[in-house]
Design a protein around this motif. Structure first.
Motif, PDB file in Angstrom:
ATOM      1  N   HIS A  93      -6.843  14.044  29.964  1.00 16.07           N
ATOM      2  CA  HIS A  93      -7.613  12.659  29.813  1.00 16.07           C
ATOM      3  C   HIS A  93      -7.721  12.028  28.442  1.00 16.07           C
ATOM      4  CE1 HIS A  93      -9.741  14.870  33.682  1.00 16.07           C
ATOM      5  NE2 HIS A  93      -9.327  15.764  31.837  1.00 16.07           N
ATOM      6  N   ALA A  94      -7.454  11.092  28.640  1.00 14.86           N
ATOM      7  CA  ALA A  94      -6.893   9.805  28.232  1.00 14.86           C
ATOM      8  C   ALA A  94      -8.198   8.240  28.252  1.00 14.86           C
ATOM      9  CB  ALA A  94      -5.881   9.220  27.764  1.00 14.86           C
ATOM     10  N   HIS A  95      -8.913   7.997  27.084  1.00 14.00           N
ATOM     11  CA  HIS A  95      -9.862   6.352  27.089  1.00 14.00           C
ATOM     12  C   HIS A  95      -9.399   5.208  26.315  1.00 14.00           C
ATOM     13  CE1 HIS A  95     -12.384   8.635  24.918  1.00 14.00           C
ATOM     14  NE2 HIS A  95     -12.747   7.585  25.116  1.00 14.00           N
ATOM     15  N   ASN A  96     -10.147   3.973  27.098  1.00 13.12           N
ATOM     16  CA  ASN A  96      -9.068   3.120  25.997  1.00 13.12           C
ATOM     17  C   ASN A  96      -7.807   2.044  26.078  1.00 13.12           C
ATOM     18  OD1 ASN A  96     -12.122   2.030  25.452  1.00 13.12           O
ATOM     19  ND2 ASN A  96     -12.277   3.595  23.718  1.00 13.12           N
ATOM     20  N   THR A  97      -7.398   2.835  27.388  1.00 10.08           N
ATOM     21  CA  THR A  97      -5.431   3.046  26.789  1.00 10.08           C
ATOM     22  C   THR A  97      -5.111   1.537  26.597  1.00 10.08           C
ATOM     23  OG1 THR A  97      -5.653   3.178  29.334  1.00 10.08           O
ATOM     24  CG2 THR A  97      -5.082   5.459  28.516  1.00 10.08           C
ATOM     25  N   ASP A  98      -6.219   0.739  27.226  1.00 11.71           N
ATOM     26  CA  ASP A  98      -5.628  -0.783  26.785  1.00 11.71           C
ATOM     27  C   ASP A  98      -5.192  -1.331  25.183  1.00 11.71           C
ATOM     28  OD1 ASP A  98      -8.743  -0.494  26.168  1.00 11.71           O
ATOM     29  OD2 ASP A  98      -8.549  -2.767  25.588  1.00 11.71           O
ATOM     30  N   ALA A  99      -6.416  -0.401  24.094  1.00 11.20           N
ATOM     31  CA  ALA A  99      -5.340  -0.552  23.074  1.00 11.20           C
ATOM     32  C   ALA A  99      -3.877  -0.049  22.966  1.00 11.20           C
ATOM     33  CB  ALA A  99      -6.554  -0.088  21.681  1.00 11.20           C
ATOM     34  N   LEU A 100      -3.831   0.678  23.348  1.00 10.64           N
ATOM     35  CA  LEU A 100      -2.072   0.656  22.846  1.00 10.64           C
ATOM     36  C   LEU A 100      -1.219  -0.661  23.177  1.00 10.64           C
ATOM     37  CD1 LEU A 100      -1.691   3.877  25.456  1.00 10.64           C
ATOM     38  CD2 LEU A 100      -1.549   3.918  22.824  1.00 10.64           C
ATOM     39  N   THR A 101      -1.840  -1.156  24.528  1.00 11.23           N
ATOM     40  CA  THR A 101      -1.109  -2.817  24.419  1.00 11.23           C
ATOM     41  C   THR A 101      -1.591  -3.722  23.073  1.00 11.23           C
ATOM     42  OG1 THR A 101      -2.898  -3.605  25.503  1.00 11.23           O
ATOM     43  CG2 THR A 101      -1.702  -2.388  26.522  1.00 11.23           C
ATOM     44  N   ARG A 102      -2.052  -3.277  22.155  1.00 13.03           N
ATOM     45  CA  ARG A 102      -2.656  -4.239  20.598  1.00 13.03           C
ATOM     46  C   ARG A 102      -1.268  -3.960  20.017  1.00 13.03           C
ATOM     47  NH1 ARG A 102      -8.878  -3.145  21.494  1.00 13.03           N
ATOM     48  NH2 ARG A 102      -8.850  -4.679  19.176  1.00 13.03           N
ATOM     49  N   LEU A 103      -1.168  -3.329  19.924  1.00 13.09           N
ATOM     50  CA  LEU A 103       0.412  -1.980  19.017  1.00 13.09           C
ATOM     51  C   LEU A 103       1.088  -2.979  19.252  1.00 13.09           C
ATOM     52  CD1 LEU A 103       0.064   1.679  19.223  1.00 13.09           C
ATOM     53  CD2 LEU A 103      -1.181  -0.487  17.553  1.00 13.09           C
ATOM     54  N   GLU A 104       2.015  -4.328  17.783  1.00 16.00           N
ATOM     55  CA  GLU A 104       2.593  -5.589  17.897  1.00 16.00           C
ATOM     56  C   GLU A 104       3.767  -5.097  17.121  1.00 16.00           C
ATOM     57  OE1 GLU A 104       2.457  -8.968  19.054  1.00 16.00           O
ATOM     58  OE2 GLU A 104      -0.295  -8.276  19.780  1.00 16.00           O
ATOM     59  N   ASN A 105       3.952  -4.131  16.279  1.00 16.37           N
ATOM     60  CA  ASN A 105       4.827  -4.015  16.024  1.00 16.37           C
ATOM     61  C   ASN A 105       5.986  -2.418  16.208  1.00 16.37           C
ATOM     62  OD1 ASN A 105       4.448  -4.768  13.440  1.00 16.37           O
ATOM     63  ND2 ASN A 105       2.956  -3.915  13.469  1.00 16.37           N
ATOM     64  N   LEU A 106       5.035  -1.737  17.992  1.00 14.61           N
ATOM     65  CA  LEU A 106       5.509  -1.481  18.721  1.00 14.61           C
ATOM     66  C   LEU A 106       7.216  -1.490  18.799  1.00 14.61           C
ATOM     67  CD1 LEU A 106       4.752   2.197  18.669  1.00 14.61           C
ATOM     68  CD2 LEU A 106       3.541   0.858  21.512  1.00 14.61           C
ATOM     69  N   HIS A 107       8.021  -0.367  18.664  1.00 13.39           N
ATOM     70  CA  HIS A 107       9.773   0.250  18.884  1.00 13.39           C
ATOM     71  C   HIS A 107       9.982   0.952  20.156  1.00 13.39           C
ATOM     72  CE1 HIS A 107      11.111  -2.684  15.666  1.00 13.39           C
ATOM     73  NE2 HIS A 107      10.078  -3.726  16.818  1.00 13.39           N
ATOM     74  N   TYR A 108       9.041   2.112  19.661  1.00  7.82           N
ATOM     75  CA  TYR A 108       9.521   3.091  21.059  1.00  7.82           C
ATOM     76  C   TYR A 108       8.179   3.767  21.387  1.00  7.82           C
ATOM     77  CZ  TYR A 108      10.388   7.679  22.405  1.00  7.82           C
ATOM     78  OH  TYR A 108      10.098   9.132  23.336  1.00  7.82           O
ATOM     79  N   LEU A 109       7.550   3.836  22.853  1.00 12.76           N
ATOM     80  CA  LEU A 109       6.698   4.127  22.685  1.00 12.76           C
ATOM     81  C   LEU A 109       6.257   5.309  24.119  1.00 12.76           C
ATOM     82  CD1 LEU A 109       2.809   4.654  23.606  1.00 12.76           C
ATOM     83  CD2 LEU A 109       3.873   2.611  25.492  1.00 12.76           C
ATOM     84  N   ASN A 110       5.685   6.868  23.820  1.00  8.90           N
ATOM     85  CA  ASN A 110       5.433   7.941  24.472  1.00  8.90           C
ATOM     86  C   ASN A 110       4.665   8.066  25.279  1.00  8.90           C
ATOM     87  OD1 ASN A 110       5.883  10.963  25.726  1.00  8.90           O
ATOM     88  ND2 ASN A 110       6.997  11.224  24.243  1.00  8.90           N
ATOM     89  N   LEU A 111       4.631   7.321  26.679  1.00  5.74           N
ATOM     90  CA  LEU A 111       3.025   7.419  26.984  1.00  5.74           C
ATOM     91  C   LEU A 111       3.408   8.940  28.706  1.00  5.74           C
ATOM     92  CD1 LEU A 111       0.214   6.418  27.826  1.00  5.74           C
ATOM     93  CD2 LEU A 111       1.673   4.715  28.676  1.00  5.74           C
ATOM     94  N   ASN A 112       2.352   9.644  28.322  1.00  6.24           N
ATOM     95  CA  ASN A 112       2.439  10.880  29.617  1.00  6.24           C
ATOM     96  C   ASN A 112       1.079  12.333  29.539  1.00  6.24           C
ATOM     97  OD1 ASN A 112       2.766  13.063  30.677  1.00  6.24           O
ATOM     98  ND2 ASN A 112       4.356  13.795  29.617  1.00  6.24           N
ATOM     99  N   ILE A 113       0.432  11.044  29.986  1.00  6.60           N
ATOM    100  CA  ILE A 113      -1.018  11.462  30.690  1.00  6.60           C
ATOM    101  C   ILE A 113      -1.126  11.500  32.011  1.00  6.60           C
ATOM    102  CG2 ILE A 113      -3.577  10.731  30.474  1.00  6.60           C
ATOM    103  CD1 ILE A 113      -2.837   8.606  28.330  1.00  6.60           C
ATOM    104  N   PHE A 114      -1.670  13.498  31.684  1.00  4.92           N
ATOM    105  CA  PHE A 114      -1.495  13.379  33.029  1.00  4.92           C
ATOM    106  C   PHE A 114      -2.334  12.843  34.301  1.00  4.92           C
ATOM    107  CE2 PHE A 114      -4.028  16.355  36.901  1.00  4.92           C
ATOM    108  CZ  PHE A 114      -2.481  16.783  36.629  1.00  4.92           C
TER     109      PHE A 114
END
Length: 340
Positions: A93-114
């Motif tokens: 579980h994870a909540h407030n996932t929209d916060a991930l979209t506010r990371l301006e310096n992100l080059h690599y994202l591994n997103l694996n939430i059941f």
């Protein structure tokens, strides 16, 4: 940007950072991952990690995983705005996932939430700057249509419940693609990926990859794909250097009926229905061949013409007495060393 995936150092649930040790590993160009399994470990340490992220490149990663019986609050990542490589994976579980979209310096994202709450999370404009992406969901079907705007993406691992897979065909910079646990969906879009060098099919199900036409792919892996039984188009992979086929019980033959001039390594592992591999003389660069747990008869196999470049052949059945005799034969032929 070059992340050294092959030399990883994981720092588990640190209560404080050993900065000298971390920076020593980073100076050696290792991929250092500081990872946390529970909020009790990162309550006060994240600002210091962010300062470290500001000084270093993508080889410094931060990972949040586990959090068993808890829902991970993605607002946590707002404390590390300078993070460039982020893993939010192996979470139920994870909540407030929209916060991930506010990371301006992100080059690599591994997103694996059941239980990913937002099936359209890839619509975020900030994500369109990603160079590498892993996306996996088991509950909601993730919309890959948004990938059309990911003009910088060169590495993609996608799996689980996804749709609009053909949007991948718009990623004209893509060099690495792994399709995991995806069943039967046509993969004709791969023919559009002119820069693709590595292709992996892991789990899921499909009978063949016959839609794939002549290509420039150099590394191919087909691992535990349910129902895979036909690889007649193998010579369409004309630039192939490394081939791994593993746990494919329905595949019964492989025939190199045309030259593959650059193929150097082949591994055929635990393919119990495989009875013949022919045409090896068409592989003038082959130097390493591994065959393990197949139904290939060694005497028949070794009787065919082999390329002069073949220097190492591992052939094992898991039957100790038979394998001992095979190894003796290979040593006598100069295809194995006594110590191996």
């Amino acid at each position: 940007m070059s992340v050294n995936w092959n030399a990883q150092v994981r720092i588990n649930d640190p209560l404080e950072l050993e900065l000298e040790k971390i920076e020593k590993e980073l100076n050696l160009r290792k991929h250092v991952i500081i990872q946390f399994s529970h909020p009790s470990f990162y309550g006060s340490i994240l600002p210091e990690i962010d300062r470290l992220c500001a000084r270093w490149d993508e080889n410094l990663g931060v990972r949040f995983f586990g959090h068993y019986s808890l829902s991970f609050d993605c607002n946590t990542v707002l404390q590390i705005p300078n993070v460039k490589t982020l893993y939010v994976d192996c979470l139920i579980h994870a909540h407030n996932t929209d916060a991930l979209t506010r990371l301006e310096n992100l080059h690599y994202l591994n997103l694996n939430i059941f239980e990913l709450e937002d099936a359209d999370i890839l619509r975020a404009e900030t994500f369109q700057k990603l160079c590498m992406l892993t996306i996996f969901s088991e509950k909601k079907t993730v919309n890959l249509e948004h990938l059309k705007g990911y003009t910088r993406l060169h590495t993609l691992i996608a799996g689980g419940k996804v749709n609009h897979l053909d949007a991948i065909g718009h990623l004209d910079r893509l060099e690495f693609l792994s399709l995991n646990s995806i069943s039967k969906t046509p993969v004709h879009f791969i023919n559009k990926l002119e820069k693709l060098k590595t292709l992996k099919f892991i789990l899921g199900g499909r009978e063949s990859v016959e839609e794939i036409e002549e290509n420039e792919i150099e590394n191919l892996e087909i691992v535990r794909v349910r129902g895979f039984s036909n690889f007649q188009n193998i010579t369409k992979f004309r630039k192939l250097r490394k081939l791994l086929i593993e746990d494919q019980i329905q595949l019964n033959q492989i025939n190199f009926n045309k030259p593959l001039k650059e193929l150097e390594e082949i591994s055929l592992l635990n393919c119990k229905g495989l009875t013949s591999v022919t045409g090896l003389a068409q592989l003038p660069s082959l130097h390493l061949l591994r065959i393990y747990k197949t139904s290939i008869d060694f005497e028949s196999f070794i009787g065919q013409k082999l390329p002069d470049t073949l220097s190492t052949l591992f052939f094992a059945t898991s039957k100790s007495k038979l394998d001992h005799e095979i190894q003796k034969s290979l040593i006598e032929m100069g295809l194995q060393k006594d110590s191996e």
